[in-house]
Design a protein around this motif. Structure first.
Motif, PDB file in Angstrom:
ATOM      1  N   GLN A  80       7.171   9.369   5.002  1.00  0.00           N
ATOM      2  CA  GLN A  80       5.897   9.769   5.615  1.00  0.00           C
ATOM      3  C   GLN A  80       4.916   8.616   5.745  1.00  0.00           C
ATOM      4  O   GLN A  80       4.074   8.609   6.630  1.00  0.00           O
ATOM      5  N   GLU A  81       5.043   7.633   4.851  1.00  0.00           N
ATOM      6  CA  GLU A  81       4.116   6.513   4.943  1.00  0.00           C
ATOM      7  C   GLU A  81       4.336   5.702   6.218  1.00  0.00           C
ATOM      8  O   GLU A  81       3.472   4.949   6.646  1.00  0.00           O
ATOM      9  N   ALA A  82       5.541   5.843   6.805  1.00  0.00           N
ATOM     10  CA  ALA A  82       5.800   5.119   8.049  1.00  0.00           C
ATOM     11  C   ALA A  82       5.289   5.885   9.252  1.00  0.00           C
ATOM     12  O   ALA A  82       5.290   5.384  10.372  1.00  0.00           O
ATOM     13  N   GLN A  83       4.860   7.111   9.031  1.00  0.00           N
ATOM     14  CA  GLN A  83       4.478   7.949  10.162  1.00  0.00           C
ATOM     15  C   GLN A  83       3.005   8.305  10.168  1.00  0.00           C
ATOM     16  O   GLN A  83       2.590   9.202  10.870  1.00  0.00           O
ATOM     17  N   GLY A  84       2.245   7.637   9.348  1.00  0.00           N
ATOM     18  CA  GLY A  84       0.805   7.845   9.424  1.00  0.00           C
ATOM     19  C   GLY A  84       0.129   8.350   8.176  1.00  0.00           C
ATOM     20  O   GLY A  84      -1.081   8.553   8.165  1.00  0.00           O
ATOM     21  N   LEU A  85       0.887   8.529   7.113  1.00  0.00           N
ATOM     22  CA  LEU A  85       0.276   9.060   5.894  1.00  0.00           C
ATOM     23  C   LEU A  85      -0.230   7.907   5.019  1.00  0.00           C
ATOM     24  O   LEU A  85       0.412   7.518   4.042  1.00  0.00           O
ATOM     25  N   TYR A  86      -1.346   7.366   5.427  1.00  0.00           N
ATOM     26  CA  TYR A  86      -1.959   6.280   4.661  1.00  0.00           C
ATOM     27  C   TYR A  86      -3.451   6.215   4.980  1.00  0.00           C
ATOM     28  O   TYR A  86      -3.875   6.566   6.080  1.00  0.00           O
ATOM     29  N   GLY A  87      -4.218   5.802   3.969  1.00  0.00           N
ATOM     30  CA  GLY A  87      -5.658   5.681   4.153  1.00  0.00           C
ATOM     31  C   GLY A  87      -6.221   4.653   3.186  1.00  0.00           C
ATOM     32  O   GLY A  87      -5.538   4.199   2.270  1.00  0.00           O
ATOM     33  N   ALA A  88      -7.469   4.305   3.384  1.00  0.00           N
ATOM     34  CA  ALA A  88      -8.087   3.255   2.573  1.00  0.00           C
ATOM     35  C   ALA A  88      -8.830   3.842   1.381  1.00  0.00           C
ATOM     36  O   ALA A  88      -9.317   4.974   1.422  1.00  0.00           O
ATOM     37  N   LEU A  89      -8.893   3.048   0.310  1.00  0.00           N
ATOM     38  CA  LEU A  89      -9.715   3.381  -0.850  1.00  0.00           C
ATOM     39  C   LEU A  89     -10.737   2.270  -1.022  1.00  0.00           C
ATOM     40  O   LEU A  89     -10.374   1.100  -1.030  1.00  0.00           O
ATOM     41  N   VAL A  90     -11.976   2.643  -1.147  1.00  0.00           N
ATOM     42  CA  VAL A  90     -13.021   1.660  -1.421  1.00  0.00           C
ATOM     43  C   VAL A  90     -13.700   2.090  -2.716  1.00  0.00           C
ATOM     44  O   VAL A  90     -14.195   3.217  -2.814  1.00  0.00           O
ATOM     45  N   ILE A  91     -13.671   1.210  -3.700  1.00  0.00           N
ATOM     46  CA  ILE A  91     -14.253   1.574  -5.001  1.00  0.00           C
ATOM     47  C   ILE A  91     -15.427   0.659  -5.298  1.00  0.00           C
ATOM     48  O   ILE A  91     -15.278  -0.567  -5.374  1.00  0.00           O
ATOM     49  N   ASP A  92     -16.593   1.279  -5.459  1.00  0.00           N
ATOM     50  CA  ASP A  92     -17.803   0.510  -5.779  1.00  0.00           C
ATOM     51  C   ASP A  92     -17.758   0.050  -7.230  1.00  0.00           C
ATOM     52  O   ASP A  92     -17.442   0.840  -8.118  1.00  0.00           O
ATOM     53  N   TYR A 127      -8.522  -0.845  -1.984  1.00  0.00           N
ATOM     54  CA  TYR A 127      -7.152  -0.417  -2.239  1.00  0.00           C
ATOM     55  C   TYR A 127      -6.746   0.516  -1.106  1.00  0.00           C
ATOM     56  O   TYR A 127      -7.461   0.658  -0.115  1.00  0.00           O
ATOM     57  N   TRP A 128      -5.636   1.167  -1.278  1.00  0.00           N
ATOM     58  CA  TRP A 128      -5.248   2.154  -0.271  1.00  0.00           C
ATOM     59  C   TRP A 128      -4.356   3.196  -0.904  1.00  0.00           C
ATOM     60  O   TRP A 128      -3.953   3.080  -2.064  1.00  0.00           O
ATOM     61  N   TYR A 129      -4.115   4.229  -0.175  1.00  0.00           N
ATOM     62  CA  TYR A 129      -3.219   5.278  -0.662  1.00  0.00           C
ATOM     63  C   TYR A 129      -2.258   5.636   0.446  1.00  0.00           C
ATOM     64  O   TYR A 129      -2.539   5.448   1.623  1.00  0.00           O
ATOM     65  N   HIS A 130      -1.099   6.113   0.035  1.00  0.00           N
ATOM     66  CA  HIS A 130      -0.092   6.446   1.040  1.00  0.00           C
ATOM     67  C   HIS A 130       0.907   7.429   0.463  1.00  0.00           C
ATOM     68  O   HIS A 130       1.020   7.580  -0.751  1.00  0.00           O
ATOM     69  N   GLY A 131       1.641   8.044   1.334  1.00  0.00           N
ATOM     70  CA  GLY A 131       2.676   8.979   0.913  1.00  0.00           C
ATOM     71  C   GLY A 131       3.816   8.226   0.251  1.00  0.00           C
ATOM     72  O   GLY A 131       4.071   7.068   0.553  1.00  0.00           O
ATOM     73  N   HIS A 132       4.481   8.886  -0.665  1.00  0.00           N
ATOM     74  CA  HIS A 132       5.653   8.278  -1.308  1.00  0.00           C
ATOM     75  C   HIS A 132       6.828   9.236  -1.199  1.00  0.00           C
ATOM     76  O   HIS A 132       7.790   9.170  -1.962  1.00  0.00           O
ATOM     77  N   SER A 133       6.752  10.147  -0.235  1.00  0.00           N
ATOM     78  CA  SER A 133       7.822  11.129  -0.051  1.00  0.00           C
ATOM     79  C   SER A 133       8.487  10.892   1.291  1.00  0.00           C
ATOM     80  O   SER A 133       7.811  10.617   2.290  1.00  0.00           O
ATOM     81  N   GLY A 134       9.797  11.026   1.291  1.00  0.00           N
ATOM     82  CA  GLY A 134      10.519  10.837   2.541  1.00  0.00           C
ATOM     83  C   GLY A 134      10.107   9.512   3.127  1.00  0.00           C
ATOM     84  O   GLY A 134      10.040   8.506   2.438  1.00  0.00           O
TER      85      GLY A 134
END
Lengths: 260, 713
Positions: B153-165, B144-151
């Motif tokens: 910000q997700e277009a400017q680099g506020l995102y990362g990966a989620l790995v769930i075992d 999965y992944w996570y990202h900003g939901h404000s303004g």
């Protein structure tokens, strides 16, 4: 079959009677079309999406020097607007500077309302302000993108002296390449009564047209070369001639189209 | 906490900081620390339950474009978080931005509504200087992944990966396991991008048809005249066939794990090893077409859920989707991971290689796609072709704009694996005038009804009395000869979103819904108490708004939307490669809710490119209230995409089970691409109470109104 006729009749009836058939408990909207007023308490009264932004833009479609053997002039034609998707305040201005004298000054302040997919209804005031006598008009018209992507403006005017006028303006962008764009453009003015002080004749009074070749170095900045023609028509032609003015001139033109 | 040894064995390069995993303070001012400890694409060695993340502006330069990016730990992408199914995680997010709120949304994660991270809907956002601690149990596994939901910000680099075992042994575990996060990077402020698009919607499109491209176009169209005709047809519609992406490579650098193509992200492998690549499209506006020349891609997971492995050469990944693929490079050579943007204005690239310093050739970009009448929802019509000529065609699909009606839902119908889910064929139409259609529909059989069994039995007869033809009033169209007597069963209608609703003709209520077709103020048809015994299947209440209005906010009506689940997407058809389609996605486990839906909500995806307004049913967010679902209700969402662009539609908090013909094994997704001019449906079990976001994941479309609040109560 008859059954369906009965149904159809019932349907017509239902239509005629509007919402009479609605049961009181029935929601009266579709899932995604709940009325705006449907109470939703957003946390911190913060709507998750701000889709009602207001924007401010301005453009000089023409900012150009026009040259011919006999006369040279400087012409501008620009507009600016501020507002959201539906309601905007719209400013239009154009004019010609020739031998230090300002001609054809036309300035409009309009309220613009989006009425269809591609068209806006506009209404407001027009003031002819230049070195000639000043006239003021009420303006009402449409502006938008016509079929085949023609940019179109059609405006009707009524003056403080009870005269009528109309203006039709159109342009089209031919993409030679993605940055080299050929744009034919024309504007004509019509008046119901002559106004010699402003070289205006009854009927088709003047035309301003050009064929501009611009290069969009950057979307917002495009120098161009053009051939332009501006001239008086029919009665106005006689008026201008009698005042010793040139009745029309084809000019080599260069300028800059820019916007913000 | 420990991961299986076979997983760990392949992760020798990971030097994940354990203090972070243990909930330490590493991230507070962690720029150097994290940059050292977590190489992009590498998954932390161990899952952890406690996380501290800090969002701060950091000056980052990628591909000579520098930006003060709101990001986590000074890195783009943000650190990969590894969780374990069954754990309860606690993520403390601190906002170190100067004047902006921030938020993190856990994309695709099932959690309590207030932990979802959407300001205004889940919580109030995180204001500067504040810390918000997300706490929720992790009930799922996968990528999965996570990202900003404000303004923005997700277009400017506020995102990362989620790995769930997973708690069970992972069937797709591989000795090498990398996250491949695709995104865009630009130094243009997203607000400026929007501002420019508002003034000129093709601002970033420099691949339009021009005089210069007429010759090649003519070659493709086999003649100058057809090419010109096609152009005229598009021009008449005031649309551009070359409108692929709103924002293009003219300003974007496409990134793979935060690296520009030049810097070439590297993933190591030992020849013969199986390598798992967890693709995540974290971009805000770009679809990618991904392939690794020389390697077969075994797609094993979509949106975090395992699927029956599908071997392909290429796949399209829409914004916010994830796909896990397994590759097995056998040769001692480098391979290029090539992800070209859908509009072919650029690509993201990385390399899989046995040793650092190796690289493989980069394939050329494919030709840019060109939209067709299929994308306009005109079925298989050619530009300029009128409906009249279409009507005689055997494959004609019925317009979907049907009245709301109540129909019995056959139990298990939605799970009939063998049944074609998207048949257009079986649709009887009874003759009935409609107020908006001046033509009377005469029952003339068409060629499309080989199975026709006219005359239809009374209770087999579909009620067309409320059908709105107003959406079909295209130039040259004549409805006079249109009719489709054929055979249909309740069950067919119930499980096929394309079938015309079948009314219980004994019920006056069923017809009441019909007449308000196309009017947005019409009543919703209520489920009619069945006249049949109580063992009868539950009724399906169909909420059909009818064709959207052509108005300021909507430019087009897809008169004949088609089922495009079998299509890999524009620009990928017939490219000589095996490209993944939605039809191929088959879950490895049967769905958990076998109930048939009791409600169908038909939604039109609409927009006006010229004014850059987006929405549902011709309305943007601010002009509509929430979509209300009853707790535990089983709902079918049917999306008709009236626009000529793809929209990745994302429902927060609940799974979207794509009705792609896989029956009980239909895939669970969190984001679904609605292809242009298409119609698709998916089932949702409204098992997550609260307020949720539902939107197009193209950020600017979301921002301009293709968004609804969903309330489950």
């Amino acid at each position: 079959m008859t059954y369906h006729h009965i149904l159809a009749a019932g349907l017509m009836l239902a239509l005629c009677s509007g919402h009479a058939y609605s049961a009181p408990t029935t929601p009266t909207y579709h899932a995604a079309d709940a009325p705006e007023g449907t109470p939703v308490m957003y946390v911190g009264h913060m709507p998750p999406v701000m889709d009602q932004g207001r924007y401010f833009h301005g453009i000089f479609n023409q900012l150009e020097g026009r040259y011919s053997a006999t006369s040279t002039e400087f012409k501008w034609d620009g507009e600016a607007w501020y507002g959201g998707d539906y309601n905007k305040l719209w400013l239009k201005t154009e004019g010609t500077l020739q031998r230090g004298r300002l001609h054809d000054g036309d300035h409009e302040l309009l309220y613009s309302r989006a009425i269809s997919t591609y068209f806006n209804l506009q209404g407001g005031v027009r003031a002819d302000i230049d070195d000639g006598p000043t006239r003021t008009w009420a303006a009402f018209g449409v502006q938008g993108l016509a079929l085949y992507q023609f940019e179109l403006q059609a405006t009707g005017y009524v003056s403080d002296r009870g005269r009528f006028a109309a203006r039709l303006e159109g342009s089209y962008d031919f993409l030679l390449t993605n940055r080299l764009i050929l744009q034919p453009q024309a504007e004509v003015n019509l008046y119901t009564k002559a106004d010699a002080g402003r070289q205006v004749g009854a009927g088709l009074s003047d035309i301003d047209t050009g064929l501009r070749l611009r290069y969009e170095i950057w979307r917002k900045f495009a120098p161009y070369i053009a051939v332009t023609y501006s001239g008086y028509l029919t009665q106005a032609r006689t008026i201008a001639h009698s005042q010793g003015e040139k009745t029309g001139d084809l000019r080599f033109t260069f300028g800059i189209r820019s916007w913000f | 906490m420990s991961s299986p040894s076979f997983l760990r064995g392949g992760l020798t390069r990971r030097r994940f900081v354990t203090s972070l995993a243990a909930g330490g303070v590493a991230t507070a001012f962690a720029r150097p620390a994290l940059a050292e400890v977590q190489q992009a694409g590498v998954i932390p060695a161990q899952a952890a339950t406690q996380w501290q993340l800090t969002v701060a502006h950091t000056h980052i330069e990628i591909d000579r474009k520098s930006l003060k990016a709101p990001c986590i730990g000074g890195s783009v992408p943000a650190p990969t978080l590894r969780w374990r199914q069954g754990d309860a995680v606690e993520i403390a997010v601190t906002n170190h931005l100067k004047h902006q709120d921030t938020s993190l949304h856990w994309h695709g994660i099932r959690l309590p509504a207030q932990m979802d991270g959407v300001p205004g809907i889940s919580f109030a956002g995180i204001s500067p200087g504040q810390t918000f601690t997300y706490r929720f149990p992790v009930t799922q596994s996968g990528t999965y992944w996570y990202h900003g939901h404000s303004g923005m910000q997700e277009a400017q680099g506020l995102y990362g990966a989620l790995v769930i075992d997973p708690t069970q042994p992972d069937p797709n575990a591989c000795p090498r396991d990398y996250v491949i996060m695709l995104s865009e990077w630009t130094d243009v402020d997203p607000q400026d991008i929007l501002n420019n698009l508002k003034m000129q919607s093709d601002y970033y499109t420099f691949r339009q048809r021009t005089a210069a491209s007429l010759l090649p176009d003519a070659k493709a169209a086999e003649g100058v005249l057809p090419a010109l005709k096609d152009r005229l047809a598009w021009s008449k519609m005031r649309m551009a066939a070359t409108d692929i992406s709103d924002v293009s490579g003219i300003i974007y650098s496409y990134l793979l794990n935060g690296q520009a193509p030049d810097t070439n992200w590297l993933g190591l492998f030992t020849p013969g090893e199986r390598v798992r690549l967890r693709f995540i499209n974290a971009s805000s506006m770009t679809f990618f077409d991904v392939r690794i020349p020389g390697l077969e891609l075994l797609v094993v997971q979509a949106d975090g859920n395992d699927i029956e492995p599908v071997p392909v050469d290429e796949f399209r990944i829409g914004v916010a989707e994830t796909y896990d693929v397994i590759v097995q490079p056998k040769a001692n050579q480098a391979y290029t991971i090539f992800a070209q943007s859908e509009d072919r204005t650029g690509f993201a690239r990385g390399t899989l290689a046995p040793r650092a310093g190796m690289s493989a050739p980069i394939p050329p970009l494919d030709p840019r796609p060109v939209r067709t009448m299929v994308d306009m929802g005109m079925g298989t019509m050619q530009p300029g072709q009128s409906m009249q000529t279409m009507l005689g065609m055997p494959s004609m699909a019925m317009p979907p704009h049907t009245p709301m009606a109540t129909l019995p839902a056959a139990p298990g119908a939605a799970h009939g694996a063998a049944a074609p889910q998207h048949t257009h064929a079986a649709m009887p139409m009874a003759a009935a005038p409609h107020p908006t259609a001046s033509n009377t529909i005469a029952p003339v059989p068409t060629a499309s009804t080989p199975k026709a069994k006219p005359p239809a039995q009374p209770d087999d007869t579909m009620d067309m009395s409320g059908m709105d033809m107003s959406g079909m009033d295209m130039p040259g169209m004549d409805m006079g000869g249109m009719s489709m007597p054929s055979r249909a069963h309740a069950s067919t209608a119930a499980h096929s979103p394309h079938a015309m609703p079948l009314s219980n003709t004994t019920s006056p209520m069923a017809h009441r819904g019909g007449h308000i077709m196309g009017h947005h103020t019409g009543p919703i048809d209520q489920a009619v108490p069945p006249a049949t015994p109580s063992t009868a299947p539950p009724l399906l209440q169909v909420d059909d708004p009818g064709p959207p209005p052509l108005n300021v906010e909507n430019q087009n009506i897809a008169a004949m939307p088609t089922d495009r689940l079998g299509s890999p997407g524009d620009g990928l058809e017939h490219n000589g490669r095996r490209v993944l389609t939605y039809k191929q996605l088959r879950a490895t486990r049967p769905g958990t809710d076998s109930r048939p839906p009791t409600r169908e909500i038909i939604l039109h995806l609409t927009g006006n490119m010229e004014r850059y307004i987006w929405g549902f049913n011709g309305r943007k967010f601010s002009e509509s209230g929430p979509i209300r679902l009853k707790k535990n209700e089983r709902v079918r969402f049917t999306l008709i995409n009236d626009t000529m662009m793809e929209h990745p539609i994302h429902l927060h908090g609940m799974w979207s089970e794509l009705e792609n013909g896989q029956g009980a094994y239909q895939p669970y997704k969190h984001t679904l691409i609605a292809q242009p001019g298409s119609k698709l449906s998916y089932l949702v079990t409204a098992d997550a109470p609260g307020m949720w976001a539902y939107h197009c994941h193209l950020m600017l479309h979301m921002d301009q109104g293709m968004f609804r609040t969903v309330i489950v109560a």
